[in-house]
Design a protein around this motif. Structure first.
Motif, short mmCIF file in Angstrom:
data_model
loop_
_atom_site.label_atom_id
_atom_site.label_comp_id
_atom_site.label_asym_id
_atom_site.label_seq_id
_atom_site.Cartn_x
_atom_site.Cartn_y
_atom_site.Cartn_z
N ALA A 75 -32.46 -59.69 29.75
CA ALA A 75 -31.05 -60.42 29.29
C ALA A 75 -29.90 -59.56 29.54
CB ALA A 75 -31.50 -60.40 27.90
N ALA A 76 -30.20 -58.13 29.88
CA ALA A 76 -29.20 -56.94 30.02
C ALA A 76 -30.01 -56.00 30.73
CB ALA A 76 -28.78 -56.80 28.57
N ILE A 98 -23.79 -58.55 33.10
CA ILE A 98 -24.21 -58.96 34.30
C ILE A 98 -25.54 -59.84 34.81
CG2 ILE A 98 -25.98 -57.04 34.69
CD1 ILE A 98 -22.94 -57.96 37.20
N MET A 99 -26.50 -59.75 33.70
CA MET A 99 -27.84 -60.72 33.87
C MET A 99 -27.62 -62.10 33.45
SD MET A 99 -29.43 -58.06 35.11
CE MET A 99 -31.24 -58.51 35.32
N CYS A 115 -37.62 -59.44 22.91
CA CYS A 115 -39.23 -59.38 23.66
C CYS A 115 -39.90 -57.82 23.19
CB CYS A 115 -39.18 -59.47 24.96
SG CYS A 115 -38.14 -58.34 26.05
N GLY A 116 -39.22 -57.23 22.42
CA GLY A 116 -39.49 -55.68 21.93
C GLY A 116 -38.49 -54.69 21.28
N PHE A 117 -38.92 -53.55 21.28
CA PHE A 117 -37.77 -52.65 20.93
C PHE A 117 -37.84 -51.39 21.63
CE2 PHE A 117 -38.70 -55.60 17.34
CZ PHE A 117 -37.49 -55.63 16.94
N GLY A 127 -35.93 -48.10 18.05
CA GLY A 127 -35.84 -49.50 17.02
C GLY A 127 -34.87 -50.61 17.44
N LEU A 128 -33.76 -50.43 18.75
CA LEU A 128 -32.86 -51.24 18.98
C LEU A 128 -33.55 -52.28 19.85
CD1 LEU A 128 -29.88 -49.34 19.71
CD2 LEU A 128 -30.17 -50.70 17.93
N PRO A 129 -33.27 -53.84 19.65
CA PRO A 129 -34.03 -54.60 20.56
C PRO A 129 -33.78 -54.81 22.07
CG PRO A 129 -32.20 -55.65 19.45
CD PRO A 129 -32.27 -54.09 19.07
N VAL A 130 -34.84 -55.25 22.73
CA VAL A 130 -34.51 -55.59 24.15
C VAL A 130 -34.96 -57.15 24.44
CG1 VAL A 130 -35.65 -55.03 26.48
CG2 VAL A 130 -35.60 -53.27 24.68
N GLY A 131 -34.04 -57.57 25.07
CA GLY A 131 -34.08 -59.05 25.16
C GLY A 131 -34.47 -59.49 26.80
N VAL A 132 -35.28 -60.62 26.62
CA VAL A 132 -35.67 -61.41 27.75
C VAL A 132 -34.99 -62.59 28.02
CG1 VAL A 132 -37.55 -62.53 26.74
CG2 VAL A 132 -37.66 -62.03 29.14
#
Length: 152
Positions: A75-76, A98-99, A115-117, A127-132
């Motif tokens: 996502a980023a 950009i994504m 989708c995770g951290f 602890g910060l989120p990651v996006g798909v």
């Protein structure tokens, strides 16, 4: 009208005051940039070229979605920022889009889901989120939403 609404006696004041008080600095900056790009003398340089690029992006996505039900991408380019971390670095904030810009250019439906951290290390604070991002074919939102629900 939705969002912040300021009481006013005239419609022009209602819109102007509501927008000036309801939109943050980032939204105002993007509106001004878009207005500038569409102004006389810049149409061919920006808007017409963007339409040409949009057509190429649409064709590319159409070809990929002819072979796949949905597409999955980050996502980023990085994990989420800490609150306020990039407020003085607008280029980094724009790079964070950009994504997702290509999907908007193609006019396709998409979902962004956590989708995770980040676990610490070199990828950013722990602890910060990651996006798909899940991208679907035009007018096939139902399939996209089903896949997103399964993923969740």
């Amino acid at each position: 009208m939705y969002g912040t609404q300021v009481a006013a006696d005239q419609l022009s004041y209602l819109h102007g005051d509501s927008r000036s008080k309801g939109f943050g600095p980032e939204v105002k900056m993007r509106i001004l940039m878009g207005t500038y790009a569409l102004s006389a003398g810049y149409y061919d340089a920006y808007y017409k070229r963007a339409q040409q690029v949009s057509t190429l992006v649409q064709k590319s996505f159409k070809a990929a979605l002819n072979e796949n039900d949905i597409l999955i991408s980050p996502a980023a380019p990085s994990p989420a920022y800490s609150i306020g971390e990039k407020k003085n670095d607008p280029l980094a904030m724009y790079a964070g889009d950009i994504m997702t810009v290509n999907v908007n250019l193609a006019g396709l439906p998409a979902l962004v889901l956590p989708c995770g951290f980040v676990g610490g290390g070199g990828g950013g604070p722990a602890g910060l989120p990651v996006g798909v991002q899940m991208i679907g074919a035009a007018f096939d939102e139902e399939k996209l939403l089903k896949v997103g629900h399964i993923f969740e």
